[in-house]
Structures are given as C-alpha cells and as structure tokens.
Design an enzyme around this catalytic site. Structure first.
Site, PDB file in Angstrom:
ATOM      1  CG  HIS A 166      38.207  69.278 117.205  1.00 53.64           C
ATOM      2  ND1 HIS A 166      37.425  70.269 116.648  1.00 53.64           N
ATOM      3  CD2 HIS A 166      38.932  69.897 118.180  1.00 53.64           C
ATOM      4  CE1 HIS A 166      37.667  71.418 117.241  1.00 53.64           C
ATOM      5  NE2 HIS A 166      38.573  71.219 118.178  1.00 53.64           N
ATOM      6  CG  ASP A 196      34.703  70.118 114.619  1.00 52.70           C
ATOM      7  OD1 ASP A 196      34.883  69.037 115.200  1.00 52.70           O
ATOM      8  OD2 ASP A 196      35.347  71.148 114.898  1.00 52.70           O
ATOM      9  CB  SER A 280      37.661  73.452 120.397  1.00 52.90           C
ATOM     10  OG  SER A 280      38.698  73.946 119.592  1.00 52.90           O
TER      11      SER A 280
END
Length: 435
Positions: A166, A196, A280
């Site tokens: 993402h 992911d 992230s």
C-alpha cells in the site's frame, strides 16, 4: 564607731582647714590634696580578644585531602584521566566562575547500540503519481503519500528494499530518501496485495549497510523490540520507538477493496511500540539488530491504545523471494467463483439441499473452463466444507489455505456437499488469477 574610724575622724578634725600662706607662695597649689583620693573618668575596657582557634591548620588540611580524594574517586568511577577529560560515560567538564559545573555525558545502552547499527538501513519512500502542476498547468508527478522501507540486500549494483504494497500502490514513480538526506530514484520490482509486501530497488552506489534477517518464529511475548520509520513523513524521518512483542500469530481481518466485506485475514505480530502513518514498510527489529517484522498497520480506535501490527519476517521471506524473481507471486488456484454460505438467503439455500447441521461453507457459483476445478469434476452449487481435512467455513479460510498451505502443482483433496450428499474431489492446482 570602732577605733579605726574614730582615729580617722579625729585626724580630720585636727587637720588645718587653710594652708600656710608662706607655703602657698612658694609652692603651686595642687589640684587636690595629697591625702584625698583621686577620681578619674574611667574609660571602657578594651574588648576581650577572641579566643584563638585551636588546630586551624589541621581541619583545613583534612578538608583538602578529603575533597581531593572525592574528586579522584569520581573521575575514576566515570573513566576519567589526569588531564580532566572523561571517557565513555562523561565528556568535557565546563566550569566558569560563579556557575554550576556542566558535564557532558555520553550514555550508551543496548537500545542505542542497535539503533546506531540499524538506522541507516531504514529509508523513506515517497509515492509519486501523475498530477497537474498548479503553477505551470502541466502534468507532473505529485507526492500523494510517504512510507518507509528497509534495505536488506545489495547485488549486481542494485540495493533491494522491502516495503508495503500500500506504500507503492498505483505509483507513477518512487523516490527513496536515505538517512543522510540523499534522494534516489526507486524502481518497483513487484508487489503483492494479499500479503501487503513490495520490493523496490535503487542504485547501490550510495548505499552502505543492509540489515540482517532474524527468525520471527523464535520471538517471545514480552521480548523487547524497536520500530524505526518515518511517521507523518520526512519531517519525522528516522523516528525510533521501543516496545515489546505483545502477541504472536494474530489474525486481523482486512478489507482490501473497501467494500465493507472482509477479503483476507492478515497474520501479524502485535507490538506496543508506537506505529503511525508513515511507519508502514519500516523495520521492526529485535535486540540483536535483526529484522523480524515489517511494520504494516495499527488499530486506530478511540478505545484502543498501543496495538501496532507487523508482518512476521518468516512469512514475508518467501514472498520477497518470489517478487525478486518474477515481480509477482504465483499462487495456486482452482478456477472457480465462490460465495460464502452464510451470505445466501435461507430461501435460496433450499436449492443446495444441505443437511440441517451444515451452517458454514463456501458455495461454488461458477466453474471456469480449462481449469483444475473443471478437470477434477467440480460442479456449480457444490458447497465446500473441507480442504485436506481442514474445516472451511468461509472464503477467507479457503483463500488462506490455498495461498499459505499450497503451492502451484500441489494436489488438494476437497469435501463438498452436492445435492445434499458428501462428495470427495481431488485436483492438481495451477497458477491463475482467480480462486
């Protein structure tokens, strides 16, 4: 009156009251009679001298010796040397007249050692997408988001970075920022929406250290870990947070397409180390300085505090290797479309003719041509309840069994209900884009 006083009184009475004239002429008149007592104004006595301090030298000497001993012990304990410099735990001593002493202390710990060793391996990643420049009214890449990544390998002039899918999703271009501020062009090798994960490369010329992989299966709850990343963008680049492993083997429901339905159950590590937007793709590191997780998400609710989630490195490694080799993850598929049994209205379930005790499963709504399912004899409206002896209650469990337990070319055995009767089906899985 006693005899002494009587004699004195008689003597006074017989004393002549006036002096002889001749004697007065020859002799100056005295101020007082020689027999009379002389009265003088008394001056106050001088103040008494303060008593001399006894032993003044010895206490001063003792104090000087004691002070010097204390200073020597302090310098010895902190690694001091004769010239006043301080090693390891203390730095330069600054002392000006009339001020307190200022000591610069260099404190080292296991955490600072690990961070110092690992900080250069964590980078920032900016997702650039095509947009219109306000000033020139021309099309130009615009930064739409930032995240983090971890340098894990250098090979053939390239440095490899693992990050989240993402973070790089739909990117027109990628910009990688190193710890020293250097910015490099990033090239996307491949990404995988289900786990992911993504792999990005940059020119290795400006890259120094890379991180070592650890063993996430060996982690213990309560074990100290460190998260490094860029929360909220480059303004907080290289932020360090410390926590523990709060839980292992957590399964978190994920809605990948934001349609309100759960598409996947992510297997993650839980930590209380602070993880925020921009973290992230960053590193979760153990106290040996090894990468044991890729920071991925956090649970953001008003009633939730300190639940950060990271992809275990042992689950990430096979995906990383496939992305390096092919740019994608080849997953086994059956060649069918599916629907959760519980989402089908009761009136329509009558068509399936299921036993009353069958409440969960996955219904086949279509079988595609030239697929493993067609070859194996799967039919429309078959209700899958088991795979390889493992109970299947919904599509998430079915997908996890296919993607995590099986490989392309593997054989799989399914138990289904067809027209209310159990049927066993064997098939050989192939790669594809559907279930």
């Amino acid at each position: 009156m006693d005899d002494y006083n009587r004699e004195r009184e008689e003597d006074r009475l017989h004393r002549p009251t006036e002096p002889d004239a001749e004697r007065m002429a020859d002799t100056p008149e005295p101020l007082t009679s020689p027999e009379e007592p002389v009265y003088r104004r008394q001056t106050p006595p001088p103040p008494p001298e303060p008593p001399k301090k006894r032993g003044g030298f010895l206490p001063a000497l003792f104090g000087a010796i004691l002070g010097g001993l204390l200073v020597w012990l302090l310098m010895f304990a902190t690694g001091g040397t004769k010239d006043g410099t301080v090693e390891k735990t203390a730095g330069t001593v600054k002392d000006t007249p009339g001020s307190s002493q200022q000591v610069s202390v260099d404190i080292s710990s296991d955490i600072t050692d690990v961070v110092g060793k690992s900080l250069d391996t964590v980078v920032g990643i900016t997702n650039l997408q095509s947009g219109q420049d306000f000033w020139s009214q021309s099309s130009a890449p615009q930064a739409i988001g930032t995240g983090s990544g971890v340098l894990y390998k250098k090979e053939n002039g390239k440095a490899y970075i693992v990050t989240n899918h993402h973070v790089v999703e739909d990117a027109y271009a990628l910009e990688v920022s190193l710890e020293d501020g250097t910015k490099l062009k990033g090239e996307l090798v491949g990404s995988d929406i289900w786990t992911d994960l993504a792999v990005v490369t940059v020119d290795a010329k400006d890259i120094g250290a890379t991180i070592e992989f650890g063993d996430s299966d060996a982690l213990k709850r309560g074990e100290s870990v460190i998260a490094i990343g860029n929360p909220l963008g480059e303004g907080f680049a290289g932020s360090v947070t410390v926590g523990v492993i709060s839980g292992k083997d957590r399964s978190i429901p994920v809605d990948l397409n934001n349609d309100g339905n759960i598409d996947w159950q992510a297997d993650v590590l839980q930590t209380d180390a602070a993880i925020n937007p921009g973290n992230s793709g960053g590193a979760l590191i153990n106290m040996a300085g090894q990468l044991i997780g890729i920071n991925s998400m956090k649970i953001s609710e008003e009633t939730v505090e300190g639940i950060g989630l990271a992809i275990p490195i042992n689950l990430a490694l096979p995906i990383i290797e496939q992305l390096e080799e092919t740019g994608e993850v080849n997953r086994p598929t059956m060649g069918v479309s599916l629907l959760d049994l519980r989402t089908i209205p009761a009136q329509q379930q009558d068509v399936l003719k299921l036993p009353k005790d069958v409440k969960d499963g996955v219904v086949v709504t279509e079988v595609f041509r030239n697929t493993p399912a067609q070859t194996a004899g799967v039919e429309k409206y078959d209700t899958i309840v088991e795979m390889d002896g493992e109970k299947i209650t919904n599509m998430v469990e079915l997908r996890k069994h296919l993607y995590n337990e099986k490989r392309v070319g593997d054989k799989m055995t399914m138990k289904v209900y067809r027209d209310g009767k159990p049927v066993t089906i064997d098939m050989v899985l192939k790669d594809g884009n559907s279930f």
